[in-house]
Design an enzyme around this catalytic site. Sequence first.
Site, short mmCIF file in Angstrom:
data_model
loop_
_atom_site.label_atom_id
_atom_site.label_comp_id
_atom_site.label_asym_id
_atom_site.label_seq_id
_atom_site.Cartn_x
_atom_site.Cartn_y
_atom_site.Cartn_z
N GLY A 82 0.82 -0.90 -0.08
CA GLY A 82 0.17 0.02 -0.08
C GLY A 82 0.93 1.33 0.02
N GLY A 84 2.80 3.44 1.49
CA GLY A 84 3.62 3.25 2.77
C GLY A 84 4.22 4.68 3.13
NE ARG A 85 9.00 5.57 -0.61
CZ ARG A 85 10.33 5.90 -1.23
NH1 ARG A 85 10.93 6.62 -0.65
NH2 ARG A 85 10.66 5.22 -2.05
N GLY A 118 8.27 5.85 6.14
CA GLY A 118 7.38 6.82 5.56
C GLY A 118 7.69 8.00 4.91
NE ARG A 168 3.56 9.20 -7.81
CZ ARG A 168 3.89 8.01 -7.35
NH1 ARG A 168 5.19 7.53 -7.61
NH2 ARG A 168 3.20 6.93 -6.56
NE ARG A 175 0.30 2.28 -6.53
CZ ARG A 175 1.49 2.77 -6.57
NH1 ARG A 175 2.68 2.13 -6.77
NH2 ARG A 175 1.50 4.17 -6.17
CG ASP A 243 4.46 -3.08 -5.82
OD1 ASP A 243 4.71 -4.20 -6.25
OD2 ASP A 243 5.02 -2.14 -5.09
CG ASP A 253 5.84 3.72 -7.38
OD1 ASP A 253 5.36 4.87 -7.15
OD2 ASP A 253 5.33 3.12 -6.59
P1 AMP Z 1 8.62 0.74 -4.06
O1 AMP Z 1 9.61 -0.41 -4.41
O2 AMP Z 1 9.40 1.86 -3.87
O3 AMP Z 1 7.63 0.80 -4.85
O4 AMP Z 1 8.13 0.36 -2.63
C1 AMP Z 1 7.18 -0.80 -2.46
C2 AMP Z 1 6.29 -0.71 -1.23
O5 AMP Z 1 7.31 -0.13 0.05
C3 AMP Z 1 5.37 0.41 -1.34
O6 AMP Z 1 4.05 -0.09 -0.95
C4 AMP Z 1 5.80 1.57 -0.61
O7 AMP Z 1 5.02 2.36 -0.20
C5 AMP Z 1 6.50 0.93 0.69
N1 AMP Z 1 7.68 1.87 0.65
C6 AMP Z 1 8.79 1.89 0.20
N2 AMP Z 1 9.73 3.02 0.90
C7 AMP Z 1 8.94 3.21 2.16
C8 AMP Z 1 9.45 3.78 3.23
N3 AMP Z 1 10.48 4.67 3.29
N4 AMP Z 1 8.37 3.83 4.13
C9 AMP Z 1 7.34 3.18 4.18
N5 AMP Z 1 7.00 2.47 3.06
C10 AMP Z 1 7.90 2.46 1.92
MG MG Z 2 5.79 1.29 -5.62
#
Ligand code: AMP
Ligand code: MG
Length: 481
Positions: A82, A84-85, A118, A168, A175, A243, A253
């Site tokens: 989901g 996450g940040r 986050g 953004r 997704r 995702d 992303d």
């Molecule tokens: P990504 O590979 O960057 O698309 O991230 C994969 C998942 O990890 C997504 O659900 C992001 O929201 C979560 N995520 C990535 N970096 C962070 C972070 N620093 N804090 C919290 N969630 C994160």
């Molecule tokens: Mg992502």
Amino acid sequence: MQFNPRYPSLNPKLYHHQMPVPLKGAKAGHFNAALADELQWSEQDKAQWVEICSGQKTFAEFPPLAMVYAGHQFGQWAGQLGDGRGLLIAQILDKSQQTIDLHLKGAGSTPYSRMGDGRAVLRSVIREYLAGHALNALGIASSNAVGFTSSTQGIQREKMEPGAMMLRTSDCHIRFGHFEWLNQYQPDLLEEFVQKCMEWHYPECLQAEQPILAFATQVIQRTAVMIAKWQLVGFAHGVMNTDNLNITGSTLDFGPYGFMERFRPNWMNNHSDYQGRYTYQQQPSIGHWNLWMWLNNLIQLKKDPAEKEQFKEDLEKCLEHFETTFLEHYTLGLCQKMGLPSFHKDSFDCGMMFLRILQTEQLDYTEGFIRLQNKQYESIKDDCLDRRQFESFLAQYENIRANQDTDELDAEMAKANPQYILRNHMAQKAIELAERDDFSEVERLFKLLSQPYIKQPDLEQPEDLAPLPSDVPEVMVSCSS
Ligand code: AMP
Ligand code: MG
């Protein structure tokens, strides 16, 4: 801004309302005023861009929310994921009345943050900001950003780095992983969700005899076109998990992405991709795999076993369009880049021969096409160890172009071959200066990449035009920074 909140009309199980948590000492990074105009921002909105792009100002018309989704990461089922940040802080109408999401990245932890903090660091924000802008200007569907802010708050990564936030924009944050989440955890909400996706993003499909098949076909085609365009400019997304792909075929992303320099089909920029799953040349087949993962969720919309079997076959047929669409776009695009007529039976092979030369001679992809476009044949040959290979390519190339309208072909070349891409070392220099509060290089690259197909002698620097010498260490990039 003209608000058009639609995501909050979905079942609340699909999101979590949450306010951004601003960083300490938020300060201006860069603002894309032209995009803000496109999005119908008022003068007051524009005057408050730093507050908006740092989570200090939100809108009563749209309570911010984090979306839940799931996904396959690096080929493995990863369960619930989901935002996450990042938070969806608004959905607004642009000048053409299209709904655009405003998504604030780095806005603090959410119920979907898992182990993460986050946050986003200035380095990754600048990389995403410039690349989204570059892809849009190259004519490739992509998210973009209205602006980003830096801060005085340190965020721990491999070392301490300044925290940052980016606002953004995307036509869609839904997704493939949304469908995976629904199918796994709330299957009874899937049908309504699919209906909303069609209403919002593919309303023409609702009139089709088989709306869901029409919808699937559209998503497949858009994804194929997007990836064909990535291949043509040498873009590697870096983390094509389910995702990170959306249903409108616009690039999303792309953290550890890169624009390829020396032509290496098995090149990747993501140093945390240990298996080499997301190399440049794998992108089309990964796109196909991701689509199949996505379609599997749609099969569940049919309950009757016989109907289900038939529907699966129909969806498999839809997926066959992926390869044909991809090849059609890639072939046309390659011919255009080469200045060769697409109807000529030898044009594609000739393009492939040129790529083989770039590969064996380790030449720069972007510069190679520009030199071809500028007819600097001698200069390319001088860089080749195997000069005979180049000569035989050139003979075939000139042979195909003989008796063609070369003015027209050359004009097509100029529209297809960027003078400038965002090389890692260009972004890196802008980042290092920005970390010292000097955003002048971000501004220069922003301008340069606004018109990538036009030579800009007053703005360009020699380092923009070629890779760094091979003995200089590469910039290392990894996931989720
Ligand atoms: P990504 O590979 O960057 O698309 O991230 C994969 C998942 O990890 C997504 O659900 C992001 O929201 C979560 N995520 C990535 N970096 C962070 C972070 N620093 N804090 C919290 N969630 C994160
Ligand atoms: Mg992502």
